[in-house]
Design a protein around this motif. Structure first.
Motif, PDB file in Angstrom:
ATOM      1  N   PHE A  99       0.835  -1.202   0.000  1.00 17.32           N
ATOM      2  CA  PHE A  99       0.000   0.000   0.000  1.00 17.32           C
ATOM      3  C   PHE A  99       0.872   1.254   0.000  1.00 17.32           C
ATOM      4  CE2 PHE A  99      -1.999   3.413   2.492  1.00 17.32           C
ATOM      5  CZ  PHE A  99      -3.093   3.680   1.695  1.00 17.32           C
ATOM      6  N   PHE A 100       1.832   1.341   0.922  1.00 18.03           N
ATOM      7  CA  PHE A 100       2.665   2.531   1.016  1.00 18.03           C
ATOM      8  C   PHE A 100       3.657   2.633  -0.140  1.00 18.03           C
ATOM      9  CE2 PHE A 100       1.228   2.507   5.432  1.00 18.03           C
ATOM     10  CZ  PHE A 100       0.980   3.858   5.622  1.00 18.03           C
ATOM     11  N   PHE A 101       4.066   1.476  -0.645  1.00 16.19           N
ATOM     12  CA  PHE A 101       4.985   1.464  -1.783  1.00 16.19           C
ATOM     13  C   PHE A 101       4.334   2.080  -3.023  1.00 16.19           C
ATOM     14  CE2 PHE A 101       6.313  -1.108  -5.559  1.00 16.19           C
ATOM     15  CZ  PHE A 101       7.551  -0.518  -5.742  1.00 16.19           C
ATOM     16  N   SER A 102       3.054   1.842  -3.204  1.00 19.28           N
ATOM     17  CA  SER A 102       2.354   2.315  -4.401  1.00 19.28           C
ATOM     18  C   SER A 102       1.657   3.654  -4.178  1.00 19.28           C
ATOM     19  CB  SER A 102       1.314   1.277  -4.841  1.00 19.28           C
ATOM     20  OG  SER A 102       0.357   1.056  -3.810  1.00 19.28           O
ATOM     21  N   ARG A 103       1.820   4.238  -3.021  1.00 21.19           N
ATOM     22  CA  ARG A 103       1.133   5.491  -2.682  1.00 21.19           C
ATOM     23  C   ARG A 103       2.099   6.654  -2.775  1.00 21.19           C
ATOM     24  NH1 ARG A 103       0.911   8.105   2.326  1.00 21.19           N
ATOM     25  NH2 ARG A 103      -0.818   9.581   2.561  1.00 21.19           N
ATOM     26  N   GLU A 104       1.623   7.753  -3.371  1.00 16.90           N
ATOM     27  CA  GLU A 104       2.433   8.964  -3.458  1.00 16.90           C
ATOM     28  C   GLU A 104       2.150   9.861  -2.254  1.00 16.90           C
ATOM     29  OE1 GLU A 104       4.754   9.505  -5.395  1.00 16.90           O
ATOM     30  OE2 GLU A 104       4.412   8.545  -7.327  1.00 16.90           O
ATOM     31  N   SER A 105       3.161  10.572  -1.790  1.00 17.97           N
ATOM     32  CA  SER A 105       2.963  11.550  -0.728  1.00 17.97           C
ATOM     33  C   SER A 105       2.327  12.808  -1.321  1.00 17.97           C
ATOM     34  CB  SER A 105       4.297  11.910  -0.066  1.00 17.97           C
ATOM     35  OG  SER A 105       5.169  12.496  -1.009  1.00 17.97           O
ATOM     36  N   LEU A 106       1.526  13.483  -0.522  1.00 14.79           N
ATOM     37  CA  LEU A 106       0.859  14.695  -0.965  1.00 14.79           C
ATOM     38  C   LEU A 106       1.401  15.892  -0.199  1.00 14.79           C
ATOM     39  CD1 LEU A 106      -2.845  13.438  -1.085  1.00 14.79           C
ATOM     40  CD2 LEU A 106      -1.277  13.675  -2.997  1.00 14.79           C
ATOM     41  N   VAL A 107       1.510  17.009  -0.881  1.00 16.71           N
ATOM     42  CA  VAL A 107       1.950  18.240  -0.233  1.00 16.71           C
ATOM     43  C   VAL A 107       0.708  19.081   0.056  1.00 16.71           C
ATOM     44  CG1 VAL A 107       3.250  20.374  -0.481  1.00 16.71           C
ATOM     45  CG2 VAL A 107       4.191  18.234  -1.347  1.00 16.71           C
ATOM     46  N   VAL A 108       0.380  19.218   1.351  1.00 16.22           N
ATOM     47  CA  VAL A 108      -0.749  20.036   1.776  1.00 16.22           C
ATOM     48  C   VAL A 108      -0.186  21.240   2.510  1.00 16.22           C
ATOM     49  CG1 VAL A 108      -2.870  20.128   3.120  1.00 16.22           C
ATOM     50  CG2 VAL A 108      -2.214  18.004   1.979  1.00 16.22           C
ATOM     51  N   GLN A 109      -0.371  22.416   1.946  1.00 14.17           N
ATOM     52  CA  GLN A 109       0.192  23.633   2.518  1.00 14.17           C
ATOM     53  C   GLN A 109      -0.931  24.560   2.962  1.00 14.17           C
ATOM     54  OE1 GLN A 109       2.420  24.895  -0.895  1.00 14.17           O
ATOM     55  NE2 GLN A 109       4.228  23.678  -0.368  1.00 14.17           N
ATOM     56  N   ASN A 110      -0.917  24.932   4.232  1.00 10.14           N
ATOM     57  CA  ASN A 110      -1.922  25.847   4.774  1.00 10.14           C
ATOM     58  C   ASN A 110      -1.451  27.291   4.545  1.00 10.14           C
ATOM     59  OD1 ASN A 110      -3.886  23.986   6.344  1.00 10.14           O
ATOM     60  ND2 ASN A 110      -1.856  23.262   6.941  1.00 10.14           N
ATOM     61  N   LYS A 111      -1.913  27.892   3.465  1.00  2.27           N
ATOM     62  CA  LYS A 111      -1.410  29.199   3.051  1.00  2.27           C
ATOM     63  C   LYS A 111      -2.423  30.317   3.260  1.00  2.27           C
ATOM     64  CE  LYS A 111       1.180  29.267  -0.642  1.00  2.27           C
ATOM     65  NZ  LYS A 111       1.688  29.127  -2.024  1.00  2.27           N
ATOM     66  N   SER A 112      -3.504  30.047   3.980  1.00  3.82           N
ATOM     67  CA  SER A 112      -4.556  31.057   4.139  1.00  3.82           C
ATOM     68  C   SER A 112      -4.024  32.303   4.852  1.00  3.82           C
ATOM     69  CB  SER A 112      -5.748  30.477   4.906  1.00  3.82           C
ATOM     70  OG  SER A 112      -5.353  30.031   6.191  1.00  3.82           O
ATOM     71  N   GLY A 113      -3.169  32.108   5.881  1.00  8.19           N
ATOM     72  CA  GLY A 113      -2.608  33.257   6.586  1.00  8.19           C
ATOM     73  C   GLY A 113      -1.740  34.106   5.684  1.00  8.19           C
ATOM     74  N   TYR A 114      -0.939  33.460   4.841  1.00 10.08           N
ATOM     75  CA  TYR A 114      -0.070  34.193   3.928  1.00 10.08           C
ATOM     76  C   TYR A 114      -0.891  34.893   2.848  1.00 10.08           C
ATOM     77  CZ  TYR A 114       3.743  35.284   0.745  1.00 10.08           C
ATOM     78  OH  TYR A 114       4.630  35.942  -0.070  1.00 10.08           O
ATOM     79  N   GLU A 115      -1.970  34.257   2.389  1.00 11.33           N
ATOM     80  CA  GLU A 115      -2.840  34.899   1.402  1.00 11.33           C
ATOM     81  C   GLU A 115      -3.506  36.128   1.995  1.00 11.33           C
ATOM     82  OE1 GLU A 115      -2.962  34.228  -1.720  1.00 11.33           O
ATOM     83  OE2 GLU A 115      -1.603  32.518  -1.522  1.00 11.33           O
ATOM     84  N   SER A 116      -3.875  36.053   3.280  1.00 18.47           N
ATOM     85  CA  SER A 116      -4.453  37.223   3.962  1.00 18.47           C
ATOM     86  C   SER A 116      -3.431  38.343   4.038  1.00 18.47           C
ATOM     87  CB  SER A 116      -4.907  36.838   5.378  1.00 18.47           C
ATOM     88  OG  SER A 116      -5.941  35.879   5.333  1.00 18.47           O
ATOM     89  N   LEU A 117      -2.189  37.992   4.303  1.00 18.30           N
ATOM     90  CA  LEU A 117      -1.125  38.992   4.368  1.00 18.30           C
ATOM     91  C   LEU A 117      -0.923  39.663   3.015  1.00 18.30           C
ATOM     92  CD1 LEU A 117       1.246  40.421   5.731  1.00 18.30           C
ATOM     93  CD2 LEU A 117       2.657  38.411   5.225  1.00 18.30           C
ATOM     94  N   LYS A 118      -0.881  38.867   1.955  1.00 21.75           N
ATOM     95  CA  LYS A 118      -0.687  39.445   0.626  1.00 21.75           C
ATOM     96  C   LYS A 118      -1.868  40.335   0.242  1.00 21.75           C
ATOM     97  CE  LYS A 118       0.153  35.835  -1.955  1.00 21.75           C
ATOM     98  NZ  LYS A 118       0.535  35.098  -3.184  1.00 21.75           N
ATOM     99  N   SER A 119      -3.069  39.926   0.647  1.00 24.46           N
ATOM    100  CA  SER A 119      -4.252  40.710   0.323  1.00 24.46           C
ATOM    101  C   SER A 119      -4.227  42.077   1.020  1.00 24.46           C
ATOM    102  CB  SER A 119      -5.513  39.940   0.739  1.00 24.46           C
ATOM    103  OG  SER A 119      -6.673  40.709   0.527  1.00 24.46           O
ATOM    104  N   ARG A 120      -3.769  42.092   2.247  1.00 18.38           N
ATOM    105  CA  ARG A 120      -3.715  43.350   2.998  1.00 18.38           C
ATOM    106  C   ARG A 120      -2.476  44.158   2.655  1.00 18.38           C
ATOM    107  NH1 ARG A 120      -6.183  45.739   7.201  1.00 18.38           N
ATOM    108  NH2 ARG A 120      -4.937  47.222   8.427  1.00 18.38           N
ATOM    109  N   GLY A 121      -1.408  43.459   2.275  1.00 14.64           N
ATOM    110  CA  GLY A 121      -0.153  44.132   1.957  1.00 14.64           C
ATOM    111  C   GLY A 121       0.975  43.574   2.801  1.00 14.64           C
ATOM    112  N   LEU A 122       2.059  43.184   2.144  1.00 13.38           N
ATOM    113  CA  LEU A 122       3.178  42.573   2.866  1.00 13.38           C
ATOM    114  C   LEU A 122       3.756  43.496   3.925  1.00 13.38           C
ATOM    115  CD1 LEU A 122       5.002  40.867  -0.149  1.00 13.38           C
ATOM    116  CD2 LEU A 122       3.565  39.757   1.564  1.00 13.38           C
TER     117      LEU A 122
END
Length: 237
Positions: A99-122
């Motif tokens: 199962f693990f041999f045939s499974r790919e790892s996934l990249v899950v990035q919680n970027k909501s805080g950074y998106e809020s920062l970009k929206s308001r201004g760095l």
């Protein structure tokens, strides 16, 4: 004959008082307005940094889970390498390793805080060093991790190598009445060319997964450093 001065003001004290009062009122309003803006900006900065901090905490938990996956995947690679070498292995490890041999790892990035920062201004983050660390993590480290996992074709292990290995081992699987894998008939007989080819695929997968694993370890370190910096900055404000 002495001339009267037409510019002489009899009530100069009254005019000076009125001017001073108006000046002080305008200055006070300006100061209060600036203070209110700074207070609002400070509140926004704190809120965004707390959101980023919490997102990084969730990312740390995801990375810890991925590290566990990689450790099992590495054991699985050694397990199937032994099978290809014609060795006898523990049958009860077959299903989880497969199962693990045939499974790919996934990249899950919680970027909501950074998106809020970009929206308001760095520039909402007043500290230059802290702002630079945040930008570097999300725009460089996170983006590279996403590209390696989603766009770099050489690291698409399932697509590139799994099916070729599966064609050699899957025909030897044993199944129960409900179509669940229960074991594998061993040893698998392969000629020398087939065995070396399959082992080269396993080697390629192992090298690629090791690269990913090291990237996760590096990201975990960077995340920990940024979380510490954010916590210290908020504490000292």
């Amino acid at each position: 004959m002495k001339l009267k001065n037409p510019f002489k003001f009899k009530n100069w004290k009254k005019y000076l008082f009125e001017f001073t009062s108006i000046f002080l009122a305008v200055m006070l309003a300006f100061i209060l307005d600036r203070w209110n803006d700074n207070r609002i900006n400070s509140v926004a900065e704190n809120k965004i940094l707390e959101e980023i901090y919490q997102g990084l905490e969730r990312d740390s938990l995801d990375i810890a889970s991925d590290e566990h996956y990689f450790k099992i995947a590495f054991r699985g690679l050694r397990y199937f390498n032994d099978i290809i070498d014609g060795k006898m292995v523990q049958q009860d490890s077959l299903v989880p390793f497969y199962f693990f041999f045939s499974r790919e790892s996934l990249v899950v990035q919680n970027k909501s805080g950074y998106e809020s920062l970009k929206s308001r201004g760095l520039e909402t983050i007043k500290n230059d060093s802290l702002r630079s660390k945040i930008i570097n993590l999300y725009e460089v480290d996170y983006e590279l991790a996403r590209k390696f996992n989603e766009e770099y074709s050489e690291y698409q292990f399932t697509q590139n190598y799994f099916h070729k290995i599966n064609e050699a081992i899957a025909p030897h699987f044993e199944y129960d009445a409900t179509n669940n894998i229960t074991g594998i008939n061993l040893p698998i007989t392969l000629d020398d060319a087939e065995r070396k080819l399959l082992k080269s695929y396993l080697w390629k997968i192992a090298v690629g997964k090791q690269d990913r694993f090291q990237a996760f370890v590096y990201s975990k370190k960077k995340i920990g450093q940024l979380r510490t910096a954010i916590k210290q900055y908020l504490k000292n404000k």
